[in-house]
Design a protein around this motif. Structure first.
Motif, PDB file in Angstrom:
ATOM      1  N   VAL A  34      -6.006   1.550   4.523  1.00  0.00           N
ATOM      2  CA  VAL A  34      -6.651   0.096   4.339  1.00  0.00           C
ATOM      3  C   VAL A  34      -7.842  -0.646   4.678  1.00  0.00           C
ATOM      4  O   VAL A  34      -8.264  -0.146   6.359  1.00  0.00           O
ATOM      5  CB  VAL A  34      -5.641  -0.953   5.309  1.00  0.00           C
ATOM      6  CG1 VAL A  34      -5.246  -2.760   4.886  1.00  0.00           C
ATOM      7  CG2 VAL A  34      -4.187  -1.161   4.202  1.00  0.00           C
ATOM      8  N   GLU A  40      -2.435   5.713  -0.608  1.00  0.00           N
ATOM      9  CA  GLU A  40      -3.473   5.046  -1.019  1.00  0.00           C
ATOM     10  C   GLU A  40      -4.068   4.267  -0.348  1.00  0.00           C
ATOM     11  O   GLU A  40      -4.018   4.516   0.523  1.00  0.00           O
ATOM     12  CB  GLU A  40      -2.591   3.754  -2.052  1.00  0.00           C
ATOM     13  CG  GLU A  40      -1.720   4.115  -3.157  1.00  0.00           C
ATOM     14  CD  GLU A  40      -1.723   2.905  -4.017  1.00  0.00           C
ATOM     15  OE1 GLU A  40      -0.800   3.016  -5.126  1.00  0.00           O
ATOM     16  OE2 GLU A  40      -1.285   1.995  -3.631  1.00  0.00           O
ATOM     17  N   VAL A  46       0.990  -1.117  -0.327  1.00  0.00           N
ATOM     18  CA  VAL A  46      -0.132  -0.082   0.085  1.00  0.00           C
ATOM     19  C   VAL A  46       0.976   1.193  -0.016  1.00  0.00           C
ATOM     20  O   VAL A  46       1.924   1.768   1.411  1.00  0.00           O
ATOM     21  CB  VAL A  46      -0.805   0.017   1.392  1.00  0.00           C
ATOM     22  CG1 VAL A  46      -1.861   0.947   0.866  1.00  0.00           C
ATOM     23  CG2 VAL A  46      -1.554  -1.422   1.495  1.00  0.00           C
ATOM     24  N   THR A  70      -6.459   1.172  -0.028  1.00  0.00           N
ATOM     25  CA  THR A  70      -6.896  -0.305   0.019  1.00  0.00           C
ATOM     26  C   THR A  70      -7.717  -1.148   0.581  1.00  0.00           C
ATOM     27  O   THR A  70      -8.362  -1.159   1.739  1.00  0.00           O
ATOM     28  CB  THR A  70      -5.712  -1.650   0.178  1.00  0.00           C
ATOM     29  OG1 THR A  70      -4.676  -0.835  -0.271  1.00  0.00           O
ATOM     30  CG2 THR A  70      -5.716  -2.826  -0.691  1.00  0.00           C
ATOM     31  N   THR A 123      -3.283   7.706   4.434  1.00  0.00           N
ATOM     32  CA  THR A 123      -3.104   6.142   3.838  1.00  0.00           C
ATOM     33  C   THR A 123      -3.552   5.357   4.339  1.00  0.00           C
ATOM     34  O   THR A 123      -4.266   5.211   5.517  1.00  0.00           O
ATOM     35  CB  THR A 123      -1.550   5.307   4.072  1.00  0.00           C
ATOM     36  OG1 THR A 123      -0.661   6.221   3.203  1.00  0.00           O
ATOM     37  CG2 THR A 123      -1.435   3.974   3.294  1.00  0.00           C
TER      38      THR A 123
END
Ligand code: ADP
Ligand code: MG
Length: 258
Positions: A208, A32, A28, A34, A206
């Motif tokens: 997740v 970004e 990642v 994810t 960032t």
């Protein structure tokens, strides 16, 4: 928030004879988003707990901004070995990895503001006077400036989850992990939490995110990862994975949740 480059390499994890993660690679990049999808039991939560070193890997490693999580590399006569870090170093690393759970886990006896202020002061040793204005800003960001003095039980589930997000952000993490952040919410409260996560995504954090919200994945993710039985079956841009899945297992899963 700076950094936020997460790399998982060859992660394996078993509980007894049950191999929960077979060999997971994932990267990642900073800024970004994810999104991880997959059926129940496929290893998504375990994966997040390994990132945070809440569980220990059996093999492989997790790297955040070029630093191993939970371990250090040591050169010995036998070559390079990984040695587990001391608890206090793990705790320091963990402050850079924000974690938002399905159940919000706020401290019930503290006010909303105190919930946000607590960790930066106690875990990072920052001055209360510096943290408090920042905490108020974060509450504004998640739309709860007027709830600073309320107790968690006076809030709806969606509001509590937004406090949990503010609390995670107060640590100034490099990366934020979400484990089914809207699964415990009544349907009408899901949107307000996804809106906050969407804002973070657009702000370059960032992220997740483990979720079953396919619409959210399609709109916000840079990369969608589909996991099944402890493996990454397929990953790529949302349009590829969600609209043109290559693998039968991805197709079958999407047919069920869409
Ligand atoms: P998911 O989040 O995708 O539903 P989990 O990572 O929670 O999947 O679980 C993956 C598998 O690992 C499941 O079969 C689960 O029962 C098992 N598992 C998870 N945690 C433990 C544990 N602490 N001890 C034993 N088995 C576990
Ligand atoms: Mg889970």
């Amino acid at each position: 928030m700076s950094g936020g480059h997460l790399r998982l390499h060859g992660l394996r994890k078993s509980y007894g004879t049950l191999e929960v993660l077979h060999e997971v690679d994932l990267e990642v990049r900073p800024g970004e988003v994810t999104v991880i999808l997959g059926p129940s039991g496929s290893g998504k939560s375990t994966l997040l707990r390994l990132v945070n070193h809440l569980e220990k890997v059996d093999a492989g490693f997790v790297e955040l901004d070029g630093e191993l999580v939970g371990y250090e590399r040591r050169t010995t006569r036998r070559g390079e070995v990984l040695r587990e870090l001391k608890e206090k170093d793990v705790l320091r690393q963990r402050t850079r990895i924000g974690f938002v759970f399905q159940s919000f886990n706020l401290f019930p006896h503290l006010t909303v503001l105190e919930n946000v202020v607590e960790a930066p002061v106690s875990a990072q040793g920052r001055r209360r006077a510096d943290v408090e204005p920042e905490a108020r800003e974060l509450l504004t960001r998640v739309g709860l400036a007027d709830k600073a003095d309320a107790r968690p039980r006076q809030l709806s589930g969606g509001q509590q989850q937004r406090v949990a997000i503010a609390r995670a952000l107060a640590m100034r993490p490099s990366v934020l992990l979400f484990d089914e952040p809207t699964s415990a919410l009544d349907p009408e409260l899901v949107g307000e939490v996804l809106d906050v996560i969407r804002d973070l995504a657009h702000g370059g954090t960032t992220l997740v995110v483990v979720t079953h919200e396919i619409g959210f994945a399609r709109e916000v993710a840079d990369t969608v990862v589909f996991m099944d039985a402890g493996r990454v079956v397929e990953q790529g841009p949302p349009d590829q994975v969600l609209s043109h899945p290559r693998h039968e297992r991805t197709q079958a899963f999407l047919a069920k949740v869409l």
